[in-house]
Structures are given as C-alpha cells and as structure tokens.
Design an enzyme around this catalytic site. Structure first.
Site, PDB file in Angstrom:
ATOM      1  N   ASP A 302     -42.206 -13.576 -35.544  1.00 64.04           N
ATOM      2  CA  ASP A 302     -42.556 -14.949 -35.170  1.00 64.04           C
ATOM      3  C   ASP A 302     -42.448 -15.851 -36.414  1.00 64.04           C
ATOM      4  OD1 ASP A 302     -43.374 -17.146 -33.750  1.00 64.04           O
ATOM      5  OD2 ASP A 302     -45.091 -16.169 -32.831  1.00 64.04           O
ATOM      6  N   GLU A 501     -50.326 -23.798 -29.714  1.00 62.84           N
ATOM      7  CA  GLU A 501     -50.949 -22.845 -30.620  1.00 62.84           C
ATOM      8  C   GLU A 501     -52.168 -23.426 -31.336  1.00 62.84           C
ATOM      9  OE1 GLU A 501     -47.915 -20.759 -33.080  1.00 62.84           O
ATOM     10  OE2 GLU A 501     -46.600 -22.003 -31.883  1.00 62.84           O
TER      11      GLU A 501
HETATM   12  C1  BGC Z   1     -44.718 -19.108 -31.502  1.00 56.98           C
HETATM   13  C2  BGC Z   1     -43.705 -18.415 -30.640  1.00 56.98           C
HETATM   14  C3  BGC Z   1     -42.447 -19.228 -30.581  1.00 56.98           C
HETATM   15  C4  BGC Z   1     -41.958 -19.527 -31.969  1.00 56.98           C
HETATM   16  C5  BGC Z   1     -40.713 -20.382 -32.008  1.00 56.98           C
HETATM   17  C6  BGC Z   1     -44.145 -19.519 -32.813  1.00 56.98           C
HETATM   18  O1  BGC Z   1     -45.054 -20.249 -33.567  1.00 56.98           O
HETATM   19  O2  BGC Z   1     -45.822 -18.257 -31.686  1.00 56.98           O
HETATM   20  O3  BGC Z   1     -44.220 -18.177 -29.361  1.00 56.98           O
HETATM   21  O4  BGC Z   1     -41.478 -18.540 -29.844  1.00 56.98           O
HETATM   22  O5  BGC Z   1     -42.947 -20.195 -32.686  1.00 56.98           O
HETATM   23  O6  BGC Z   1     -40.993 -21.682 -31.672  1.00 56.98           O
HETATM   24  C1  BGC Z   2     -42.965 -25.308 -34.623  1.00 55.71           C
HETATM   25  C2  BGC Z   2     -43.270 -24.279 -33.579  1.00 55.71           C
HETATM   26  C3  BGC Z   2     -43.927 -23.149 -34.228  1.00 55.71           C
HETATM   27  C4  BGC Z   2     -45.144 -23.604 -35.035  1.00 55.71           C
HETATM   28  C5  BGC Z   2     -45.763 -22.474 -35.793  1.00 55.71           C
HETATM   29  C6  BGC Z   2     -44.225 -25.700 -35.339  1.00 55.71           C
HETATM   30  O1  BGC Z   2     -43.959 -26.639 -36.320  1.00 55.71           O
HETATM   31  O2  BGC Z   2     -42.399 -26.411 -34.015  1.00 55.71           O
HETATM   32  O3  BGC Z   2     -42.118 -23.855 -32.910  1.00 55.71           O
HETATM   33  O4  BGC Z   2     -44.308 -22.276 -33.250  1.00 55.71           O
HETATM   34  O5  BGC Z   2     -44.814 -24.607 -35.941  1.00 55.71           O
HETATM   35  O6  BGC Z   2     -47.036 -22.779 -36.310  1.00 55.71           O
END
Ligand code: BGC
Ligand code: BGC
Length: 819
Positions: A302, A501
């Site tokens: 990830d 998230e």
């Molecule tokens: C997320 C994933 C996601 C990835 C790409 C990560 O922060 O946990 O679920 O696929 O970012 O965007």
């Molecule tokens: C991105 C996400 C990723 C996340 C991780 C964001 O800036 O756009 O895709 O999952 O950071 O913390």
C-alpha cells in the site's frame, strides 16, 4: 550496506500448515510462461528493479517511466491528469497512452500497468456510475448482483484506458469505529467470502487462459492483506492483536475464494499483526499466501506502507522485498527507492532470485492480461467509448443495488407513502450527491465536491421529486424543515458526511453533534402532526436512538452512490397502492443500542423489515449513549475563541511558571504583562486577542489537556495543525511553535517566520504539518498540547480556531525549520 545488517523478515510466528491449501487456477499457457521467462532473461538488473516499482501519476512523468523502466503507475485518491482530480475522461485516456508509449520505447518493451481505486464503480472519474459502497452491498445479500457490478466497473475502467483496480476490499471489519469499515461488505466472514468470487469474476472474468483484456475486464486486487479490519480500537493502520486462529478463520476467509477465482494481485495492509507490519511479514506473505495458498499473482504494498516496516523508510526497504512483496507502491518515493533497491540487489541484500521471482510474477499478470499484445490503451476495446461512463443500463444496475441495499429498521405503518400527496424532503443530506457517495469519490476523502461534479447522477431529493411528480403529487425541499405548504408526510435525510482513511475514525459510535440537528427537525414535524420517514446516509451503524424514536419509519440507505432514485423506489407505492419492490436489505453487521463499541445490540446481524411483515409496534428506546465523549470526535482543539471540551487555553512564561488559565475574558496574567480579551471573527466574540509585552522570561500561548491524545495516524496521513489567526502587530522577536507530550516539552521548537511575516490585521489560516513536530522528536502518540506558540519578545495576535486539517485548508504552510 550489506545483507548481514538487515534484520530477517519475521516469519516464525505463523503455522502455515494450519492454513487451507487452495488451488490457484491455471491462467497462463505454456507458451505464455515461456514468453515471460524469455523476457526476464533479457532484462538488465535496472529493468528488473524498475519493474517492481509503482509511482503515482502526480509524481512521475512518462519519461520517468521509460528511464527507470517502471512497471506500474497508479492514481492516488487525489491525483489526476495534469494535477486535475476532475479531469475529463479523455485526459485520463490520453495520459494512459502517454505512459504506455513511454514504456514501449524500451528494449525489451514491457507495457506499463495502471492501477486505480475503482472501489465503488470507476469512482475517480467524473460521470462514471457510482455503486453503493460495499457495506450497502453487504446488506443486499445478492452475489449475482455483485458480479454484474464488477463487470460494469471493469467496462467503465476500460473506457479511460486503465487495466487494474485496487478492488475488491475484502476486509472483515470487527470494529465500526474504523473509518474504513464501509469499504468492507460485512463483519461476517462468510458473507464477505460469499461475495469475493463474484466480484473477482465480474472484474477479471472467470479464471481462464484467455487474456483478461480480450473481454470486458481488468485485473483485480483483494485488499488489505491481512486483518486490516482487526486493529485495536478500530484504529486505521493500527495493530491487530488477534490470535492466528482468528486471523485465519475471520480475516483469512475471503482469501480462499480470492485464490480459487485467480485474483491477479493482492495488496498488503498498512496495519500490523502482533506488532509486525504486514508489508514486512514474510510468514504471512510468503509462507502462507504464496506457499500455502498457492497465490499465483503478485503482491503489491500500500501507499508508502513499506516505510512503516521496522528498519525501513519510504526510500529504502529491503525487508519488504525479502518478505515477499512483488511491487512497491512508492507514489512519490519511487526515485529514491529505485536507487536503494538497485544497490541492495547489487550487494546481495536482496537476493537476485527474490528479485527474479517478483519480476516474473509481475510479468505473468501482464501476460495474463494480454498486455503485450493489447496495443496502446486508446486502441483497445471499450476505450474512448465515453457514452459507457454512466450508461443508462449501468445506472439501472446501480439503482437496483441501491434498492436492494436499503434496510428498513422501523415502520409503524407510515410506509409505503402515497405519491399523490405533498411530500416534504428535509434534512441536510437530501440533495447532496457527494454526501450520498462517501469517500473514494472523485477525491480521496470525497470532500470538496458539489452536485455539479456529478453529471447524470440523481440525489435522493431528485429521485423523490421525480417519483412524486410522475404520480401527480408534489414535493418540496427544505433542509431545515421549514415548509411552504403543509406536507402530508416528510422524509428527513440525515447522517454522516464523507470520509476515507483515518479521517473517519471515531472514538464512539455516534454522529457528530452538528449532524444530529435533523433530529430536532423530526421532532418539530411530528409535533405538528406530520408523519416522518427518516433516511440515514451512513457508512456504518451508529447510535441514533433519538431518530429511531422520533421517526415513524427509519431506513438505512448506507452510501448509495450516484443513483439516489433507488431510495424513492422503495418509499412510495404505485398509483394503485401496490409496491413494485419490497425491502430485501438485511443488516451486514449488528446495530448498536448504545454508542459503545462492543456494547449491547439493538438490531442483530441480518435484521431488516419488509413490507410483507406489515407495520410493527415500537417501544421507545433509551437515548443514553452510555459513553462519555460527546461524539465531536477530536480534531478540533479550539473553536470560535473557546477551547473544545476537555481542552484549556493558557498563557504562561515560556519556561513554565504559573500559567494563566483563560476561562473568562478579559483576563490578565504574567504579572500584568499579558492580557486576553474577546475579539470578533466570523461571529461576535469568535476569537481571543492576546496582547503580551516582552519580558525576561518570554511567553507562551498554549492549548492543552489533561489526557494525552494519539496523533500518530494523522501524522502519517499528512495532516496539518491549522491555526486561524490574525497578527495584530509585528512581533519584536522570533516566534516558535512546539507541542508537549504528557505535560512536558517534547521535541525541539520549530521556527515560525511565516507568522512574523503575516500582514497585520488580516485573518489567515496558518498550517504546520504534524510531520514537522514528529521530525523534531516529539512522541506524537502522547500529545497533551498540540498548539504552543512562544516568543521572547512581544506578541499581539488573535486566535479563533485550532484544529487538524489538510494542506488545502491552509493559507500559509510553515516549513519544518528547527529553532
Ligand atoms: C489505501 C488503498 C489504496 C491506495 C491507493 C492507500 O492509502 O489504503 O486502499 O488502494 O492508497 O490509492
Ligand atoms: C492519496 C491516497 C492514499 C493516501 C494515503 C492520499 O494522498 O491520494 O490515494 O491512499 O494519501 O494516506
């Protein structure tokens, strides 16, 4: 650095022989396998290293892809072509062509693969069909529907030229305080497992030696391996302390159908199991997933998750490679990671055999896709057929999914409504497509959007209005419930606002206080004798007993996505009084009776009323949340000139001394050197103004609490401390900022020239990245003062608000300059 100093990836804790052996299907022909092996033999070590690195389109150019031989790109939640999240579909396709062309200039030519978070439809693309988030699909109990959703999602992805989605999320969340719980179908492993095969077949097609791209399909990814839904207190990226038995029976269950259906990729979790980050866990990745469960695709990490593995940084992580990951998601860190990984292969820290295995796995997936023969993205089937994005037949399936996902929790007889009537639609969520779509929609957190960003979509309000007017009735929208014409019935739409998230992590199962305002609207309408139907938009079951008591009927709509019309389909009878549809949604997890995680259940897993059940009597529920917190969820420390609950505002001498605790204004402290009074900002007396004269011991303004808060996850997530303030006069000496841990100074102070440089008299939002404090050595898990501004000189400022937020909200962002 040589191999000997790198700690072994942990593997001893697991017992692979206790895990099921699964047959991963045959997906390559002998000649396909021979092709990828021949390619490998022709690749230089630089090409091999590049092949296992994935960069984000916001931080990589097609030229970089060619020069570094990168195997893959992704678009993170906030990335889009040309830096535009909302770029039109043709820009996405054009960029896909550019990356592809660059990758094909190399010898041997190995096409790049583009991964995207198409997690509820092709959800980064304006105009795409947005399906309900997985929690709603879990309620529908319909694997066939899931397969159709997968297929439509794959087709829409193909329109813009990508070939890989980071879906399905097969998490089995056990604690719905986790802000990603809605990305999972259910807390029940059997229900999740019953969907996984369908979704993978829908996305990839049934396992076969036929190229995936020959059909309307893309490569899938099950995530996040393993036990992302088991972390303590539902903390995002946290630690799962469960036993290996629970790991296998609950969180491992979805991986059996995933393997059986030949999922092409698996994404590892940010979280850890028993203290060891999964991205560096050899036992789970190699011994169990690959060797025992026979996973034949590749493992991708990830977003910079490798940087969290013990002994690693974003720029270097041989432990993850040696643990068995096959591709690093290194969005902005790819360049440094490429250099370190190359050096580690050359000096033997990462064995060449391990690198070869990773590369072979990546190449096999490309071979299986048919990528070597597919031509440029725009030349492939479905590419550029923009009419397929949000096509009527796709939206019809999404609307069916909405209908099937609705769960009826209460109906004393008001439902179904008669459409030939005057219907009031109230509540702050009724006409807000972003809100009903949740996180991972156009932007990462699903925020910063309005209805004009969703062409072709239908809000809940519009679906109701269409239904009612078609039947000869009339509808009125009044978010606060103040109707113009007395309605025959009211529908009040309320619930959560979008999050993804960690921003959706909450300490207890309740709505923030401001999101509970529609309860008062319900009460008012009821008092006026108007029947009320409550519709809740939410990613999870929450303690909302007040709304359940007030309303005559209560429907949980989850996060329905772009086809809000599916809600009206079930609320209204036809003109002849019969129903076209009945409710079929059943709770995908238990509904709580209090706001306490692990407290008593109100409605069990599987609960859901139908019209066939008829009206049901209601016994008033207790409205005591049984928790101490008020649901405001943290993140705001000071607002409208007032400290938030459990926080205090103090002014003290810089090196301690007796602090002035500001409870009322005006206040005087520091032996008369400091005064605090009310100032106006946005509302009357919405700020506090500090006038502090220079003194030998300096001065500090601080917001603090008795109990420490843990801001480590926010620190990881690029969150800033935002202070809304006004400089009233230029300071006479440098100003610095710091935090305190467990009541004492921790880390060094940061210089704050940005504050001194502000134009006096103007309100600004000054942002300081939490990462800056962590870099000074502060323990971000133990913060008792997230805000402390100090100076040896005079200080004249006004402060209105101190809260956590994103860079986009800051007018000025401070650099991490140490004092
Ligand atoms: C997320 C994933 C996601 C990835 C790409 C990560 O922060 O946990 O679920 O696929 O970012 O965007
Ligand atoms: C991105 C996400 C990723 C996340 C991780 C964001 O800036 O756009 O895709 O999952 O950071 O913390």
């Amino acid at each position: 650095m040589h191999g000997a100093v790198v700690p072994d990836a942990p593997s001893s804790a697991v017992h692979p022989q206790q895990w099921p052996e699964v047959a991963y299907p045959q997906v390559l022909t002998a000649s396909g396998e021979a092709h990828v092996r021949a390619l490998l033999a022709r690749m230089s070590v630089e090409q091999k290293v590049g092949q296992i690195i994935q960069a984000d389109i916001g931080s990589v150019t097609p030229r970089d892809v060619r020069e570094y031989h990168l195997g893959s790109v992704l678009n993170g939640g906030n990335s889009g072509p040309g830096g535009n999240d909302l770029a039109p579909a043709r820009d996405w396709l054009a960029l896909a062509d550019a990356f592809y062309a660059a990758s094909m200039e190399n010898t041997p030519a190995i096409p790049v693969m583009w991964g995207t978070d198409a997690v509820h439809g092709h959800s980064n693309i304006v105009g795409a069909t947005l399906f309900p988030h997985n929690v709603g699909l879990g309620a529908a109990r319909d694997p066939d529907l899931i397969e159709r959703i997968g297929r439509i999602t794959a087709i829409e992805i193909r329109v813009t030229g990508q070939e890989w989605t980071f879906a399905p999320t097969v998490t089995v969340p056990q604690d719905y305080r986790w802000g990603r719980a809605y990305e999972g179908y259910s807390s029940d492993p059997a229900l999740v497992a019953s969907y996984v095969g369908s979704m993978i077949r829908g996305l990839q097609g049934p396992p076969s030696i036929a190229p995936i791209l020959a059909g309307p399909h893309v490569a899938a990814s099950t995530k996040h391996f393993l036990a992302d839904g088991a972390t303590v207190d539902g903390k995002d990226q946290g630690d799962a302390t469960v036993s290996e038995l629970e790991l296998r029976l609950i969180h491992g269950a979805p991986y059996i159908p995933a393997m059986e259906n030949g999922v092409a990729t698996v994404m590892t979790s940010f979280s850890s199991w028993q203290g060891v980050k999964i991205a560096g866990h050899k036992g789970l990745i190699t011994d169990i997933l690959k060797d025992r469960m026979n996973f034949g695709g590749f493992v991708v990490t990830d977003w910079n998750a490798h940087g969290q593995v013990a002994g690693c940084s974003n720029a270097s992580c041989p432990v993850a490679a040696n643990a068995g990951i096959d591709m690093f998601m290194a969005p902005d860190s790819w360049r440094a990671l490429y250099a370190s990984t190359l050096a580690q292969v050359k000096d033997g820290t990462i064995p060449m055999a391990r690198l070869d295995d990773a590369v072979l796995r990546v190449l096999r997936v490309k071979q299986r896709l048919g990528l070597f023969d597919a031509g440029k993205p725009s030349a492939r089937a479905y590419s550029g057929r923009y009419e397929l994005l949000g096509a009527p037949e796709h939206r019809a399936v999404a609307r069916e999914a909405v209908r099937k996902s609705l769960v009826l929790l209460k109906n004393t007889g008001v439902l179904p409504l008669k459409p030939r009537a005057h219907i009031l639609v109230a509540g702050d969520g009724a006409d807000d497509i972003a809100r009903q779509s949740g996180g991972w929609t156009l932007s990462w957190q699903g925020t910063g959007l309005d209805n004009s960003d969703f062409p072709g979509a239908t809000s809940l309000w519009h679906g109701i209005e269409q239904n009612v007017t078609a039947a000869g009735g009339s509808a009125e929208l009044a978010p606060d419930g103040a109707y113009k014409q007395r309605p025959d019935a009211a529908i009040v739409v309320f619930g959560e606002t979008p999050y993804a998230e960690f921003q959706g992590d909450i300490p207890s199962l309740q709505l923030r206080p401001e999101l509970r305002r529609p309860f008062a609207t319900m009460r008012k309408l009821k008092a006026a004798g108007i029947p009320v139907v409550a519709v809740m938009i939410t990613g999870r079951p929450l303690f909302v007993n007040e709304a359940l008591n007030e309303a005559d009927a209560f429907v949980t709509a989850w996060l329905p996505g772009s086809e809000g019309g599916g809600v009206a389909d079930l609320l209204f009878a036809r003109k002849d009084g019969t129903m076209a549809f009945d409710f079929q949604g059943r709770l995908p997890t238990a509904w709580p009776a209090t706001a306490k995680h692990g407290g008593p259940t109100l409605f069990p897993f599987g609960y859901g009323l139908t019209y066939a059940d008829g009206p049901q009597p209601w016994t008033a529920l207790s409205q005591d949340s049984q928790v101490a917190d008020d649901g405001s969820g943290g993140g705001v420390f000071f607002d409208k000139g007032q400290p938030a609950t459990s926080w205090s505002l103090t002014v003290s001498e810089a090196d301690g001394g007796d602090p002035l605790r500001v409870t009322t204004v005006p206040a005087t402290g520091l032996s008369g050197r400091a005064t605090v009074q009310a100032a106006d900002h946005s509302v009357q007396e919405g700020a506090r103004q500090f006038v502090i004269a220079a003194g030998p011991d300096g001065a500090a303004i601080e917001i603090n609490a008795q109990n420490a808060v843990d801001l480590s996850r926010e620190t990881n997530g690029d969150v800033l401390l935002l202070a809304t303030l006004r400089l009233d006069a230029p300071p006479s000496a440098p100003v610095s900022m710091s935090v305190r841990c467990d009541g004492v100074d921790c880390g060094r102070a940061l210089r704050l020239p940005e504050l001194t440089a502000l134009t006096p008299g103007q309100w600004r939002v000054l942002g300081v990245p939490l990462k800056c404090f962590a870099a000074t050595g502060a323990d971000m898990t133990r913060i008792t003062a997230p805000f402390r501004v100090s100076t040896g000189g005079s200080l004249n400022i006004s402060l209105s608000r101190v809260a956590l937020g994103s860079g986009a909200e800051a007018g000025v962002v401070a650099k991490c300059a140490l004092d």
